[in-house]
Design an enzyme around this catalytic site. Structure first.
Site, mmCIF file in Angstrom:
data_model
loop_
_atom_site.group_PDB
_atom_site.id
_atom_site.type_symbol
_atom_site.label_atom_id
_atom_site.label_comp_id
_atom_site.label_asym_id
_atom_site.label_seq_id
_atom_site.Cartn_x
_atom_site.Cartn_y
_atom_site.Cartn_z
ATOM 1 N N ASP A 57 0.805 -1.223 0.000
ATOM 2 C CA ASP A 57 0.000 0.000 0.000
ATOM 3 C C ASP A 57 0.839 1.273 0.000
ATOM 4 O OD1 ASP A 57 -2.551 -1.218 -0.048
ATOM 5 O OD2 ASP A 57 -2.294 -1.778 2.044
ATOM 6 N N ASP A 103 -6.408 -5.062 -5.954
ATOM 7 C CA ASP A 103 -6.182 -3.710 -5.412
ATOM 8 C C ASP A 103 -4.760 -3.217 -5.710
ATOM 9 O OD1 ASP A 103 -7.753 -5.563 -3.990
ATOM 10 O OD2 ASP A 103 -7.942 -4.269 -2.252
#
Ligand code: GLY
Length: 401
Positions: A119, A184
């Site tokens: 992330d 993602d």
């Protein structure tokens, strides 16, 4: 009113420009929504300053939940609140939002040198990336480079991908996966592509292209929906499992996952002009927009195969990400997707999804979903729903000029 005049009125409304009538132009619409967003974020910023924390959502007791839970305060959503402040600065030019963005992005600056999560791409592109785009501050560029270098440490050349979740600790460590890659993760590639532009070093974009290609080979089904998680053997690169974590079932289509894929491949096309990326982005968009379970306001249920549709929670975050991605994809497809993006934005701007000023713990959008299988963040505001909504509004205002 007679039946004939009702029909005429309806026809006039439709002819006058679909979801925006002639007096409410796109720019006026954006200005109006940003004025509401600014009033609400004035209050959210007051909260954030008071508690000196980065807001994420509302917890089960109705309190604001801050983005600081795991790994010494690491949270995948850390970039979104400062990123929203950057969009407010871009739109309003008020230095207050620049200072807010700088203050809150500085809180996660030290994570730039820790390769603890994929992330990093999300976090640093939304915060420092927007900051650099708007200010050209050299220090921000250096932060982005360090974050990108840390992210590259998670790239395995045998698999050809960046590893998503950790397998020895963290919220998905007990699944038995060895090298999980989630759809993602496509969102982390923008930072890498941008770094190759900024530094002239192709190592970032080479990893991004490899990741995009392997994901294209393994994540998609014949109907262009995607699996959430593909687990690889890190020694051979072979696929071990195709699973879900946040969707309804392994073979279902988790709504936010489809939005991440759409956004990610649109970005890949922006940087490479590779027609395969444009093709898959359009195919995902068409899967979403033509899905038999998508309601007419284009705000999806949390999973396209959720078992109790229409009695299932919607996910405004998936809709906001989709709207923003469609506005970029529209530029590459001669205007094919703008009307759908506008329909989504009009739905999100309505009272059904935009909270009244002072309510919703001062987040803008209501009705998003974090993870239903984990019984976590169901029908709540989320900082990333707000972030992509603001980004889409900024994109819409630019698309008209
Ligand atoms: N990347 C985490 C999520 O979409 O929930």
């Amino acid at each position: 009113m007679t039946k004939i005049s009702c029909t005429l009125l309806l026809a006039l409304l439709i002819l006058s420009g679909g979801c925006f009538n002639t007096i409410d132009s796109e720019k006026d619409f954006v200005t109006k929504q940003f004025s509401k967003v600014e009033s609400q974020y004035d209050l959210l910023l007051d909260d954030a300053i008071k508690y000196d924390k980065n807001p994420r959502t509302i917890d089960e007791n109705g309190h604001t939940h801050w983005a600081t839970r795991d790994n010494g305060g690491f949270d995948w959503t850390l970039g979104f609140f400062p990123g929203s402040c950057w969009y407010l600065y871009e739109q309003t030019k008020s230095v207050k939002w620049k200072e807010a963005a700088e203050y809150f992005q500085n809180m996660h600056k030290d994570f730039k040198s820790k390769n603890i999560s994929h992330d990093l791409g999300f976090i640093f592109a939304c915060s420092y990336g927007n900051g650099y785009r708007l200010t050209k501050n050299e220090e921000y560029k250096q932060v982005m480079i360090e974050a990108g270098n840390s992210l590259l440490q998670r790239f395995n050349p045998t698999v050809g991908c960046i590893q998503s979740w950790n397998i020895t600790g963290g919220w998905q460590a007990r699944r038995g996966w060895r090298f999980p890659v989630i759809i993602d993760n496509m969102m982390n590639l923008e930072l890498l592509f941008e770094l190759s532009v900024l530094t002239g070093d192709s190592k970032y974009k080479d990893a991004a292209i490899a990741h995009a290609n392997v994901t294209l080979d393994n994540h998609f089904r014949l109907d262009n929906s995607s699996y959430h998680v593909v687990d690889y053997n890190p020694e051979t690169g072979k696929v071990r499992h195709k699973h879900t974590a946040q969707g309804y079932a392994h073979e279902s289509s988790w709504a936010r996952g489809q939005a991440w894929g759409l956004y990610g491949y649109t970005v890949c096309y922006r940087y490479t002009n590779d027609e395969r990326y444009l093709k898959i982005a359009c195919s995902i968009a068409d899967y979403i927009l033509n899905n038999k379970s998508i309601p007419s306001d284009l705000i999806p249920y949390w999973d396209y195969h959720a078992p109790k549709i229409p009695n299932e929670p919607r996910d405004a975050s998936a809709a906001a990400i989709t709207a923003s991605a469609l506005l970029e994809l529209d530029l590459f497809t001669n205007g094919r997707y703008k009307d759908s993006a506008k329909t989504i934005l009009k739905s999100l701007a309505s009272d059904a999804y935009t909270a009244k000023i002072g309510e919703n713990n001062h987040f803008v959008l209501m009705h998003s979903v974090g993870s239903i299988p984990h019984n976590n963040e169901i029908d709540v505001p989320l900082n990333y729903a707000d972030y992509y909504y603001l980004e889409a509004l900024v994109r819409l205002s630019k698309s008209e000029i």
